[in-house]
Design an enzyme around this catalytic site. Structure first.
Site, mmCIF file in Angstrom:
data_model
loop_
_atom_site.group_PDB
_atom_site.id
_atom_site.type_symbol
_atom_site.label_atom_id
_atom_site.label_comp_id
_atom_site.label_asym_id
_atom_site.label_seq_id
_atom_site.Cartn_x
_atom_site.Cartn_y
_atom_site.Cartn_z
ATOM 1 N N GLN A 173 -31.312 -0.907 -10.754
ATOM 2 C CA GLN A 173 -30.314 -1.574 -9.929
ATOM 3 C C GLN A 173 -29.627 -0.642 -8.928
ATOM 4 O O GLN A 173 -28.903 -1.121 -8.057
ATOM 5 C CB GLN A 173 -29.275 -2.238 -10.840
ATOM 6 C CG GLN A 173 -29.872 -3.359 -11.670
ATOM 7 C CD GLN A 173 -28.917 -3.917 -12.690
ATOM 8 O OE1 GLN A 173 -28.887 -3.501 -13.835
ATOM 9 N NE2 GLN A 173 -28.110 -4.866 -12.280
ATOM 10 N N HIS A 272 -33.904 -0.476 -19.675
ATOM 11 C CA HIS A 272 -32.948 -1.429 -19.113
ATOM 12 C C HIS A 272 -33.710 -2.383 -18.200
ATOM 13 O O HIS A 272 -33.700 -2.265 -16.980
ATOM 14 C CB HIS A 272 -31.853 -0.696 -18.331
ATOM 15 C CG HIS A 272 -30.672 -1.573 -17.998
ATOM 16 N ND1 HIS A 272 -29.396 -1.277 -18.404
ATOM 17 C CD2 HIS A 272 -30.582 -2.734 -17.312
ATOM 18 C CE1 HIS A 272 -28.561 -2.206 -17.970
ATOM 19 N NE2 HIS A 272 -29.269 -3.110 -17.302
ATOM 20 N N ASN A 336 -31.427 -2.270 -23.761
ATOM 21 C CA ASN A 336 -30.337 -3.023 -23.170
ATOM 22 C C ASN A 336 -30.636 -4.514 -23.283
ATOM 23 O O ASN A 336 -31.655 -4.989 -22.778
ATOM 24 C CB ASN A 336 -30.159 -2.654 -21.693
ATOM 25 C CG ASN A 336 -29.065 -3.468 -21.033
ATOM 26 O OD1 ASN A 336 -27.883 -3.203 -21.186
ATOM 27 N ND2 ASN A 336 -29.462 -4.499 -20.280
ATOM 28 N N GLU A 337 -29.780 -5.245 -23.980
ATOM 29 C CA GLU A 337 -29.851 -6.701 -24.097
ATOM 30 C C GLU A 337 -31.276 -7.187 -24.401
ATOM 31 O O GLU A 337 -31.858 -7.976 -23.647
ATOM 32 C CB GLU A 337 -29.304 -7.349 -22.823
ATOM 33 C CG GLU A 337 -27.850 -6.940 -22.531
ATOM 34 C CD GLU A 337 -27.260 -7.619 -21.302
ATOM 35 O OE1 GLU A 337 -28.025 -8.273 -20.567
ATOM 36 O OE2 GLU A 337 -26.051 -7.506 -21.085
#
Length: 623
Positions: A173, A272, A336-337
């Site tokens: 990101q 991620h 991550n998640e």
């Protein structure tokens, strides 16, 4: 005069406390009760302007006097990842005609280039930088605190001296440079193919601007910087036996050293949402149709490549990073998640077991003294009517599916929750030996609690009937979610995206997690994209009061959770330290800094100052 009805049927009660029409109580005014009946006194006096503008500046993190160590350095750990070879590759640029002479080599430049040319990219673009930028000090004029909002927090509590305040970002990101210095494609790089989404090719150019970004974070007094390292930049060919990308290792080695040189500490996420694309036969395989799986994008956890399972390949990648950097990195996150990247039961099984293997490697093999965990997602479900058992049961089902699926075995050493097993028929059973091995393989509970959602059972059917119907549109959660209360009001102040400002529910959530999983809690992401910020002038973007309200209200409720509810909260990481690429979107601004995507210039927002000021003005001092 507004009249508030006090009599509601039990079925319509919501998550509110109803007050008389005369108004709310003001407990902070108890000392001034005489004003309730006294008459004011009116007098004339000599007029003078009395406002005084107080100028305060942010306090930078001091330079360290020593470097902490959390594990032996790589020289003492290299035998744990034997037979590693390193090499390097160049950059891929479709605007230039490149020819490699090492055709036929499985890991040569021709093979590396073929991974990029096999994808039909459109509008592939490059940024304005091609090498690491030397940082410049942040001028003191940029560190002047903004004027505060008139209404502010009224709490009187303090954060523990060792409370962690950090900021977070992820490679996909912010970095850009997706095809530079040996990196190969990941699933996020193809997000824009076949739709109108924006690409991640440039983003914030943090790959070359990381020193300036770290300089700016340190200047604001932030102690912890959370970032991720792309698997495809460290192991461009993914699997055990393939060479390690030397420029990639050098980059993150330098990044970590620079973080430490600024008096900060790094925390690293291994994955991620950027699984290497080589796990997929076709890039369209990365997408999960609504109702066809658990998450929103297929993270590839259940897949294999070159006869190596994702689990084995990921553990190998994690061992490479830990052996190289664990001496300087105190906190590691494996995933991550992961729920949002899980396709099926095999995906969940691979996540839990690979995480456990890396936890044992870190603590049991390299004797790391830091911490290991994984980050969970959950827009915390609250019952539409807490007195209605059906609503409560649906809410427990919703939260169990999102959190207990992973947290039951990892934190409690018990089986998957029924919410998961009744919905996902291909779940992989956990044996007694599995549960013993997995139990306790996280040092704290990491959660990304952006907002809350109101939950009730599905209409005209039960949760169980939905769970057993593979075509039910409410799968996999099988509950009704709403952001409108039974009074017709939004659950909270609305942002640009799904995030609503729900601080009191945040406190409820902390209590739920603490008392359910019996583990200290770390808030690893939370943030608020102000509605329409992308359309505002720069000066208005910087004066982002709604984001300040979000952070301060959440932190105030966190203090109440710590002191009134007895919940152990270790710290919090703001998402994100700068506006970034929100997986196909640049218009949702989550950052506490602006980013000009043409010049890559950054500016601090009001919320950044006020978040830091909120914590540091309430931090207990050393005895």
């Amino acid at each position: 005069m507004l009249t508030i009805l006090l009599a509601f049927a039990a079925s319509s009660l919501a998550q509110q406390v109803y007050i008389p029409a005369e108004g709310s109580s003001r407990p902070q005014c108890v000392a001034n009760l005489s004003y309730a009946t006294a008459a004011p006194s009116f007098t004339f006096r000599q007029f003078a302007f009395t406002q005084v503008e107080t100028i305060r500046t942010a306090t930078s993190i001091p330079r360290p006097t020593s470097t902490p160590s959390f594990a032996p350095p790589y020289a003492f750990l290299s035998h744990l990842v034997p037979n590693l070879t390193t090499t390097q590759w160049g950059n891929w640029d479709p605007s230039r005609t490149l020819s490699a002479t090492d055709v036929g080599k499985p890991y040569g430049n021709a093979s590396w280039t073929a991974l990029w040319t096999s994808i039909s990219f459109s509008n592939f673009s490059r940024g304005i930088y091609s090498t690491t930028v030397t940082p410049t000090p942040v001028p003191s004029s940029d560190l002047v605190l903004p004027p505060p909002d008139y209404f502010g927090p009224r709490d009187c509590y303090y954060f523990p001296e060792d409370f962690i305040l950090g900021v977070a970002g992820s490679a996909a990101q912010i970095e850009g440079a997706v095809a530079d210095e040996g990196r190969t494609p990941a699933i996020v790089d193809i997000a824009s193919i076949g739709n109108s989404l924006s690409s991640d090719f440039v983003t914030n150019e943090n790959y070359y601007l990381y020193k300036q970004d770290i300089e700016r974070i340190a200047a604001m007094g932030i102690k912890y910087y959370s970032f991720s390292i792309p698997w495809s930049r460290i192991l461009p060919f993914v699997v055990y036996g393939s060479p390690v990308n030397k420029p990639g290792l050098n980059h993150y080695d330098d990044l970590i050293n620079f973080v430490i040189s600024k008096g900060m500490l790094p925390t690293v996420t291994l994955l991620h949402t950027d699984t290497p694309l080589q796990f997929y036969a076709n890039y369209t395989d990365t997408r999960i149709a609504p109702g066809a799986g658990i998450g929103y994008i297929d993270g590839g956890f259940q897949r294999s490549f070159k006869n190596q399972s994702f689990e084995d390949a990921f553990v190998h990648y994690g061992k490479i990073l830990m052996t190289h950097f664990a001496d300087r990195v105190p906190v590691w996150f494996t995933f991550n998640e992961p729920l949002l990247g899980s396709l099926n039961g095999k995906s969940v099984n691979a996540v839990i077991k690979s995480h456990a293997r890396l936890y044992h490697f870190y603590h049991g093999v390299i004797n790391g003294t830091g911490s290991v965990s994984l980050k969970f997602n959950d827009n915390f479900g609250v019952p539409r009517d807490p007195k209605n058992q059906d609503d409560v049961d649906a809410t427990n089902h919703f939260n169990d599916f999102q959190v207990a699926t992973f947290a039951n075995p990892i934190f409690l050493g018990i089986d998957y929750p029924e919410a998961f097993k009744m919905t996902i028929p291909d779940f992989v059973p956990l044996s007694a030996e599995d549960l013993v091995y997995i139990n306790g393989t996280a040092d704290f509970f990491a959660i990304d609690p952006y907002t809350a959602t109101i939950v009730s059972p599905p209409e005209n059917r039960t949760v169980a009937s939905c769970a057993s119907n593979s075509t039910d549109p409410l799968r996999p959660y099988c509950v009704t979610q709403s952001l409108i209360t039974t009074t017709g009001w939004n659950i909270g102040y609305r942002s640009q995206t799904y995030v609503y400002m729900t601080p009191t529910y945040f406190r409820t959530y902390l209590s739920y997690l603490w008392n359910t999983y019996k583990s200290p809690i770390m808030i690893t992401e939370f943030g608020f994209p102000v509605f329409g910020e992308d359309e505002k002038a720069l000066s208005d973007q910087l004066f982002d009061s709604p984001r300040s309200w979000y952070y301060q209200s959440f932190m105030s409720e966190m203090l109440k959770s710590i002191w009134q509810d007895g919940v152990k909260v270790l710290g919090a990481f703001a998402w994100s330290f700068a506006d970034n690429w929100e997986f196909g979107d640049f218009t949702a601004h989550y950052g506490i800094q602006t980013v000009n995507r043409t010049t890559q210039e950054r500016h601090y927002k009001k919320s950044f100052f006020e978040l830091v000021d909120f914590v540091e003005s309430r931090r207990q001092k050393a005895h």
